[in-house]
Design an enzyme around this catalytic site. Structure first.
Site, PDB file in Angstrom:
ATOM      1  CG  ASN A 132      -2.518  -6.668   1.930  1.00 25.19           C
ATOM      2  OD1 ASN A 132      -2.988  -5.796   2.655  1.00 25.19           O
ATOM      3  ND2 ASN A 132      -1.434  -7.346   2.252  1.00 25.19           N
ATOM      4  NE  ARG A 143      -3.682   5.761   5.976  1.00 26.24           N
ATOM      5  CZ  ARG A 143      -4.463   5.769   4.913  1.00 26.24           C
ATOM      6  NH1 ARG A 143      -5.764   5.939   5.067  1.00 26.24           N
ATOM      7  NH2 ARG A 143      -3.959   5.603   3.702  1.00 26.24           N
ATOM      8  NE  ARG A 166      -6.069   5.206  -2.854  1.00 26.25           N
ATOM      9  CZ  ARG A 166      -4.812   5.268  -3.287  1.00 26.25           C
ATOM     10  NH1 ARG A 166      -3.876   4.559  -2.685  1.00 26.25           N
ATOM     11  NH2 ARG A 166      -4.491   6.037  -4.306  1.00 26.25           N
ATOM     12  CG  HIS A 208       2.481  10.455   3.766  1.00 27.02           C
ATOM     13  ND1 HIS A 208       3.666   9.759   3.904  1.00 27.02           N
ATOM     14  CD2 HIS A 208       1.495   9.562   4.060  1.00 27.02           C
ATOM     15  CE1 HIS A 208       3.411   8.515   4.258  1.00 27.02           C
ATOM     16  NE2 HIS A 208       2.105   8.364   4.368  1.00 27.02           N
ATOM     17  CE1 TYR A 248      -0.219  -1.487  10.522  1.00 30.26           C
ATOM     18  CE2 TYR A 248       0.306   0.640   9.565  1.00 30.26           C
ATOM     19  CZ  TYR A 248      -0.474  -0.493   9.596  1.00 30.26           C
ATOM     20  OH  TYR A 248      -1.506  -0.638   8.707  1.00 30.26           O
ATOM     21  NE  ARG A 255       5.623  -2.848   5.291  1.00 29.71           N
ATOM     22  CZ  ARG A 255       4.487  -2.487   4.682  1.00 29.71           C
ATOM     23  NH1 ARG A 255       3.673  -3.417   4.210  1.00 29.71           N
ATOM     24  NH2 ARG A 255       4.166  -1.219   4.535  1.00 29.71           N
ATOM     25  CG  HIS A 271       4.509   1.976   8.571  1.00 33.09           C
ATOM     26  ND1 HIS A 271       4.421   3.282   9.026  1.00 33.09           N
ATOM     27  CD2 HIS A 271       3.750   1.908   7.453  1.00 33.09           C
ATOM     28  CE1 HIS A 271       3.624   3.971   8.220  1.00 33.09           C
ATOM     29  NE2 HIS A 271       3.205   3.164   7.257  1.00 33.09           N
TER      30      HIS A 271
END
Length: 733
Positions: free
Chosen positions: A67, A393, A423, A453, A486, A582, A610
């Protein structure tokens, strides 16, 4: 509720505005970057959680390190660019870019120091359970012999010794590149020379040395440790006078020109530029001699504040490789996701299950296979005529991509919207796009200035002489691998209104025509922000009129100043605001006169939270059947609300509504074992069960309790344990 009309009644009492000085003060916001670092601190704290097995603690440590790498590659790189350009515009909390960098460096220094201290403790813990990491000085004679043979055959061919002199200038080192720097002296005449050995990036960092017997401890040495034993083979005729490893992080932001004729080619060029981004951070082993350290820093043009001396292990993110060791006793007990019984009730026919009524699938407790099955069935069903799909993704060898290709090859009309700007997944998405185009899929790349997205799939099927639509929308990516770790929601519906809305969203993305007639969904950057603000203001009005008023939100990040200010105003009016955030949270909770009715918690545990869920009481006590409940791909950040295409979808089926509000949201609010309470200064403290309350772990609850909407006929036989919160059992004040 077929539209968003009547969110709140007419105002009957005078507006209660926040004090203008408080509203105007930047101190009402927590700095975004520092809030993120507080979040990463919470992740790091899981590596010292005694309730976690040893290798899981190592995993959390490696996650915190990974991270931090990405934080430097993206966020710190962006702030440094602002400083270089002379930008002095202040962040919402009142800091200039330069001021933010100072605070970031101070906070990161403490975080990095704690990471190393924790690793030293974990290394000792691992040794106590039979996993021993050794240095070169600890190698036995027999081990050295085996390492020498392995080095010669499996490592030596991958290494390129690099002398540094006028004829051999300092080479380019890629981002995250791990390198050994050397001070050498020629044996014949003592002439000094600096040199480098780049560590290969395609082999494991840790080398397992064969044990004499199966009962012996596992002994491992790092690849750089093994290489250091045999530097004489790489530089024969030289003596090592000093050495040390270093690692760099480069700016990884992509700069995309607004005018582009070929978007794919443009991204391929930008990706090549990214590999050569400027150095943002240089990590150097503290044991490296000062003269050699200065040589490396000078060669990489790294400023003093970009250098971190590491008294410990570099590239701590690679510690995750240790979790591959076959030690199930040191990991979480494996969990096998359930498959929704309702789909089984219909013989595996996903469309029939959805036709019966709407369905929510809660990942990872319920298998992502049902999403794959939805698209595979669409690909093979002769009555399906069209499929439209977003992809942000996905996984390697993606079954989603294969299903879309299969559908196109079967002659169906298939449109895939692939986001090239995801990204660190840009190259993979370019590859998927080309594969799908070869299969006959109509591939669209969306907007240049907006990221798509939204998680949306639309299947059009011929039924009884007309066309029916089946929609999947969710909070997470179409990624079977991350869906195992997730927590996300997948919503399936055959509601024709949602089907029309989904079609309009796809038309907006592919045809750039702004939809003016979306009926239930909200879409950013067009209507999503206002839908959320209208609901918050509606609850504010309910509170001022003396009615119950509540806002429950679950998200990954809360950054947007307008949303935060609306929540502050709601708190001032007496609205009960419960936030589960989160990661980044720029709102200050619990400040008298500003946010005393706002509570913020963060859940960090076995699974990564998530999902985004937004709930509003609508003048009734929460949780209740009349509440407005939405799921979304969007967090409450300016980028999601203004610079991305996102979808906010209402949940109106009674069972689905109950599952999300009264099961999932209540469990998140009830959790005490994996939760942190956010404090007004931006820090957080671990929550504990209140006196007289049993500790509650939401992940354990969902692993052992089935969902409501996916139970099918089984719901008549057993249902999940009903959850109540302490506040529900207390009489109102």
């Amino acid at each position: 509720m077929d539209s968003i009309q009547a969110i709140a009644p007419e105002e009957k009492k005078p507006e209660l505005e926040l004090d203008s000085a408080i509203r105007a003060s930047p101190e009402r916001f927590i700095n975004r970057e520092l809030s993120w670092l507080h979040f990463n601190r919470r992740v790091l704290e899981e590596s010292v959680n005694p309730g976690h097995p040893a290798l899981e603690r190592v995993r959390f440590l490696s996650i915190s390190a990974n991270n931090l790498d990405e934080f430097f590659m993206v966020r710190v790189a962006g702030i440094k660019a602002q400083v270089r350009e002379g930008i002095t515009e202040r962040s919402p909390d009142g800091l200039t870019p330069s001021e933010q960098l100072v605070l970031i460096n101070e906070t990161v220094s403490d975080l990095a120091s704690d990471q190393q201290a924790i690793w030293r403790d974990l290394r000792n813990m691992l040794a106590g359970v039979g996993i021993v990491l050794i240095d070169g000085k600890d190698v036995t004679k027999a081990e050295r012999s085996w390492i020498a043979d392995h080095f010669l055959h499996n490592i030596f061919p991958l290494l390129t010794p690099l002398a540094i002199d006028p004829a051999h200038p300092f080479p380019f080192i890629p981002s995250l590149g791990f390198t050994i720097a050397l001070q050498l002296a020629r044996t014949s005449d003592g002439k000094p020379m600096n040199a480098l050995i780049r560590m290969p990036g395609k082999i494991d960092r840790f080398l397992r040395i064969p044990a004499a017997s199966k009962d012996d401890p596992v002994r491992l040495i790092t690849i750089e440790g093994a290489t250091s034993l045999f530097i004489n083979r790489l530089f024969p005729g030289y003596t090592v006078k000093g050495q040390g490893a270093f690692r760099i992080i480069r700016d990884s932001e992509l700069e995309i020109e607004e005018e582009a004729e070929d978007l794919v080619r443009l991204f391929e060029t930008a990706l090549k530029r990214r590999r050569r981004g400027s150095v943002i951070r240089l990590e150097i082993e503290a044991a490296m001699p000062a003269e050699l350290r200065a040589f490396v820093q000078r060669a990489l043009s790294a400023a003093d504040d970009e250098v971190l001396l590491v008294d410990g292990v570099l590239a701590m993110n690679e510690l995750s490789q240790l979790t591959r060791l076959d030690r199930p006793d040191l990991e979480f007990v494996p969990y096998v996701p359930r498959h929704p019984e309702r789909v089984r009730d219909h013989g595996g026919d996903v469309f029939a299950a959805i036709r019966q009524k709407d369905l929510i699938v809660h990942h990872p407790y319920e298998s992502f296979d049902v999403v794959v099955q939805f698209l595979q069935q669409a690909a093979r069903d002769p009555d399906v005529v069209a499929i439209k799909q977003t992809l942000y993704r996905t996984s390697n060898n993606s079954p989603i991509v294969r299903a879309l290709a299969e559908a196109a090859e079967a002659g169906k009309s298939v449109t895939a919207l692939i986001e090239l700007k995801a990204r660190f997944d840009e190259e993979a998405n370019i590859r998927w796009a080309r594969d799908l185009e070869r299969a006959g899929v109509q591939v669209v790349y969306g907007f240049l200035e907006l990221k798509t997205h939204a998680k949306l799939s639309l299947v059009v099927r011929r039924e009884g002489g007309s066309l029916a639509t089946y929609v999947h929308t969710g909070t997470g990516n179409y990624h079977p691998v991350t869906a195992r770790i997730y927590t996300d929601l997948s919503y399936f519906t055959s509601d024709p209104i949602i089907g029309r809305d989904a079609a309009r969203v796809f038309n907006y993305i592919t045809g750039y025509a702004e939809p003016s007639d979306i009926e239930r969904m909200a879409v950013s950057p067009l209507t999503l922000r206002n839908r959320i603000l209208d609901h918050i203001r509606g609850e504010t009005t309910f509170a001022r009129n003396g009615k119950p008023a509540a806002v429950w939100m679950k998200m990954n990040a809360l950054v947007d100043p307008d949303i935060i200010d609306a929540l502050y105003e709601a708190s001032q009016a007496g609205v009960s605001v419960e936030l589960i955030v989160r990661g980044i949270c720029c709102l200050r909770p619990g400040v008298p006169g500003l946010s005393e009715n706002i509570r913020v918690k963060s859940v960090i545990g076995r699974f990564l939270e998530h999902g985004r869920i937004y709930c509003f009481g609508m003048g009734q006590t929460m949780p209740g059947p009349k509440a407005a409940v939405y799921i979304s791909s969007a967090d409450m950040m300016p980028r999601n609300l203004d610079r991305r295409v996102e979808v906010l979808c209402p949940l109106q089926n009674a069972t689905v509504h109950q599952q999300v509000l009264e099961q999932i949201m209540v469990a998140n609010l009830k959790d005490t074992e994996q939760s942190w309470r956010l404090l007004p200064d931006g820090s957080s403290t671990r929550m504990k069960a209140a006196k007289g309350e049993e500790p509650f772990n939401l992940h354990n609850y969902f692993m052992t309790n089935p969902s409501l909407s996916g139970r099918g006929k089984s719901l008549k036989e057993s249902s999940p344990r009903r959850l109540t919160r302490r506040s529900e059992r207390q009489p109102p004040a």
